[in-house]
Motif scaffolding. Structure first.
Motif, PDB file in Angstrom:
ATOM      1  N   UNK A   1       0.818  -1.200   0.000  1.00  0.00           N
ATOM      2  CA  UNK A   1       0.000   0.000   0.000  1.00  0.00           C
ATOM      3  C   UNK A   1       0.856   1.256   0.000  1.00  0.00           C
ATOM      4  N   UNK A   2       0.446   2.237  -0.802  1.00  0.00           N
ATOM      5  CA  UNK A   2       1.111   3.535  -0.844  1.00  0.00           C
ATOM      6  C   UNK A   2       0.085   4.595  -1.231  1.00  0.00           C
ATOM      7  N   UNK A   3       0.509   5.848  -1.140  1.00  0.00           N
ATOM      8  CA  UNK A   3      -0.389   6.956  -1.456  1.00  0.00           C
ATOM      9  C   UNK A   3      -0.839   6.908  -2.915  1.00  0.00           C
ATOM     10  N   UNK A   4       0.113   6.667  -3.808  1.00  0.00           N
ATOM     11  CA  UNK A   4      -0.197   6.583  -5.231  1.00  0.00           C
ATOM     12  C   UNK A   4       0.836   5.703  -5.904  1.00  0.00           C
ATOM     13  N   UNK A   5       0.650   5.438  -7.174  1.00  0.00           N
ATOM     14  CA  UNK A   5       1.528   4.485  -7.854  1.00  0.00           C
ATOM     15  C   UNK A   5       2.965   4.990  -7.979  1.00  0.00           C
ATOM     16  N   UNK A   6       3.171   6.308  -7.963  1.00  0.00           N
ATOM     17  CA  UNK A   6       4.544   6.814  -8.024  1.00  0.00           C
ATOM     18  C   UNK A   6       5.322   6.502  -6.755  1.00  0.00           C
ATOM     19  N   UNK A   7       4.601   6.238  -5.644  1.00  0.00           N
ATOM     20  CA  UNK A   7       5.247   5.887  -4.386  1.00  0.00           C
ATOM     21  C   UNK A   7       5.379   4.375  -4.197  1.00  0.00           C
ATOM     22  N   UNK A   8       4.991   3.602  -5.178  1.00  0.00           N
ATOM     23  CA  UNK A   8       5.166   2.146  -5.111  1.00  0.00           C
ATOM     24  C   UNK A   8       6.592   1.818  -5.550  1.00  0.00           C
ATOM     25  N   UNK A   9       7.508   1.853  -4.590  1.00  0.00           N
ATOM     26  CA  UNK A   9       8.912   1.630  -4.903  1.00  0.00           C
ATOM     27  C   UNK A   9       9.141   0.208  -5.408  1.00  0.00           C
ATOM     28  N   UNK A  10      10.063   0.062  -6.340  1.00  0.00           N
ATOM     29  CA  UNK A  10      10.482  -1.242  -6.853  1.00  0.00           C
ATOM     30  C   UNK A  10       9.361  -2.009  -7.545  1.00  0.00           C
ATOM     31  N   UNK A  11       8.361  -1.293  -8.027  1.00  0.00           N
ATOM     32  CA  UNK A  11       7.231  -1.982  -8.652  1.00  0.00           C
ATOM     33  C   UNK A  11       7.636  -2.779  -9.888  1.00  0.00           C
ATOM     34  N   UNK A  12       8.611  -2.274 -10.646  1.00  0.00           N
ATOM     35  CA  UNK A  12       9.063  -3.018 -11.819  1.00  0.00           C
ATOM     36  C   UNK A  12       9.750  -4.312 -11.416  1.00  0.00           C
ATOM     37  N   UNK A  13      10.517  -4.267 -10.321  1.00  0.00           N
ATOM     38  CA  UNK A  13      11.155  -5.489  -9.826  1.00  0.00           C
ATOM     39  C   UNK A  13      10.117  -6.507  -9.383  1.00  0.00           C
ATOM     40  N   UNK A  14       9.060  -6.016  -8.719  1.00  0.00           N
ATOM     41  CA  UNK A  14       8.006  -6.909  -8.237  1.00  0.00           C
ATOM     42  C   UNK A  14       7.263  -7.544  -9.408  1.00  0.00           C
ATOM     43  N   UNK A  15       6.949  -6.746 -10.410  1.00  0.00           N
ATOM     44  CA  UNK A  15       6.304  -7.296 -11.604  1.00  0.00           C
ATOM     45  C   UNK A  15       7.208  -8.340 -12.270  1.00  0.00           C
ATOM     46  N   UNK A  16       8.515  -8.090 -12.258  1.00  0.00           N
ATOM     47  CA  UNK A  16       9.457  -9.059 -12.802  1.00  0.00           C
ATOM     48  C   UNK A  16       9.432 -10.371 -12.048  1.00  0.00           C
ATOM     49  N   UNK A  17       9.344 -10.295 -10.713  1.00  0.00           N
ATOM     50  CA  UNK A  17       9.246 -11.510  -9.904  1.00  0.00           C
ATOM     51  C   UNK A  17       7.965 -12.275 -10.207  1.00  0.00           C
ATOM     52  N   UNK A  18       6.872 -11.539 -10.362  1.00  0.00           N
ATOM     53  CA  UNK A  18       5.591 -12.188 -10.664  1.00  0.00           C
ATOM     54  C   UNK A  18       5.645 -12.907 -12.010  1.00  0.00           C
ATOM     55  N   UNK A  19       6.291 -12.281 -12.982  1.00  0.00           N
ATOM     56  CA  UNK A  19       6.411 -12.916 -14.301  1.00  0.00           C
ATOM     57  C   UNK A  19       7.356 -14.108 -14.271  1.00  0.00           C
ATOM     58  N   UNK A  20       8.410 -14.018 -13.427  1.00  0.00           N
ATOM     59  CA  UNK A  20       9.388 -15.109 -13.349  1.00  0.00           C
ATOM     60  C   UNK A  20       8.836 -16.322 -12.609  1.00  0.00           C
ATOM     61  N   UNK A  21       7.908 -16.077 -11.674  1.00  0.00           N
ATOM     62  CA  UNK A  21       7.354 -17.159 -10.848  1.00  0.00           C
ATOM     63  C   UNK A  21       5.834 -17.101 -10.833  1.00  0.00           C
ATOM     64  N   UNK A  22       5.200 -17.333 -11.976  1.00  0.00           N
ATOM     65  CA  UNK A  22       3.737 -17.266 -12.026  1.00  0.00           C
ATOM     66  C   UNK A  22       3.096 -18.279 -11.084  1.00  0.00           C
ATOM     67  N   UNK A  23       2.160 -17.783 -10.295  1.00  0.00           N
ATOM     68  CA  UNK A  23       1.481 -18.657  -9.344  1.00  0.00           C
ATOM     69  C   UNK A  23       2.204 -18.804  -8.025  1.00  0.00           C
TER      70      UNK A  23
END
Length: 280
Positions: A183-205
């Motif tokens: 949770x954050x105020x807005x999407x610009x404050x979601x730090x490391x979001x690209x890294x997290x999306x990368x983890x989700x793509x690397x380990x689906x499910x």
């Protein structure tokens, strides 16, 4: 035995710090390891309303003896309120493990900071570099980083750990599943979001995330839209994950930790399954 694990919070360095060194440090994709379970947090509750100094709060925690000089070699704005500090470590004996933090000593400032390490041990081994993500506050160390710190500024670091690490544990460990509520105020404050999306793509499910935004005023980008919920993390969001095998890790400011700990208790989560970073 594999566990399901839920992370709830405003910040996620501990998820990224649990990444494997299987990929090079500069890679956008990282692998979640058992180390994320070993180091993140210490169980307990916060009872004191008085704001404690970092060294006072962590007085009984393990620390390495090595204090290393470091030089600032990079400063970037991770968001409007968070700076990423890139530090060149001069002491070759300086090491850390995923999930640890540092005491941060600044010449001329008596207050010692305590900051999460947001880079991997692999980056330190390969390039002699350690990175911190520091949110702006009026607390002297954080304030110095945001207002006075410059390239080639010299500081000193000492690694701290929330509890002693026991070698040889976890043999035969099988990776479970991880669900992150961030949770954050807005999407610009979601730090490391690209890294997290990368983890989700690397380990689906295996690794999934729901980003919660509480004050979003602009259009949410297409890449994030499927993963974003507007509003705070709620009881309804979490109760579907309650089971005897689920561990809950919370990271955020003390009021948020207290609130979510109470919420989890109300939906039947045992106290010994809830963990958080008490030194924050």
């Amino acid at each position: 035995m594999a566990h399901a694990t839920i992370y709830v919070g405003f910040t996620v360095p501990q998820l990224l710090r649990g990444a494997s060194r299987i990929f090079p440090a500069h890679s956008a994709l990282v692998v979640l390891r058992h180390s994320v379970f070993c180091y993140c947090t210490v169980n307990g509750t916060i009872k004191s309303k008085r704001k404690m100094d970092h060294l006072e709060r962590t007085a009984n925690n393990f620390r390495q003896e090595v204090i290393s000089q470091a030089k600032v070699c990079g400063i970037t704005n991770e968001s409007e309120t968070v700076k990423r500090l890139r530090l060149a470590i001069t002491n070759k004996d300086f090491t850390f493990k995923a999930g640890q933090w540092v005491d941060f000593f600044i010449p001329g400032i008596s207050v010692v900071g305590g900051f999460s390490i947001c880079s991997s041990p692999g980056l330190l081994e390969q390039e002699g570099i350690l990175e911190l993500a520091v949110k702006y506050t009026v607390h002297p160390p954080a304030h110095w980083i945001h207002t006075e710190c410059a390239l080639d500024s010299e500081v000193a670091l000492r690694v701290g750990d929330l509890h002693g690490y026991q070698e040889g544990k976890g043999n035969g460990y099988k990776m479970g599943t991880v669900k992150l509520y961030y949770s954050a105020k807005n999407t610009s404050e979601l730090l490391f979001k690209k890294n997290i999306l990368g983890l989700m793509n690397a380990f689906p499910g295996k690794i999934t995330c729901r980003f919660h935004v509480t004050q979003q005023s602009s259009q949410i980008c297409e890449e994030l839209q499927p993963h974003v919920t507007e509003g705070r993390i709620s009881e309804k969001d979490l109760e579907e994950h309650v089971s005897k095998d689920t561990l809950w890790y919370i990271c955020g400011p003390p009021p948020m930790i207290e609130s979510l700990s109470k919420l989890l208790s109300n939906i039947g989560v045992p106290r010994n399954c809830v963990f958080f970073e008490k030194w924050w």
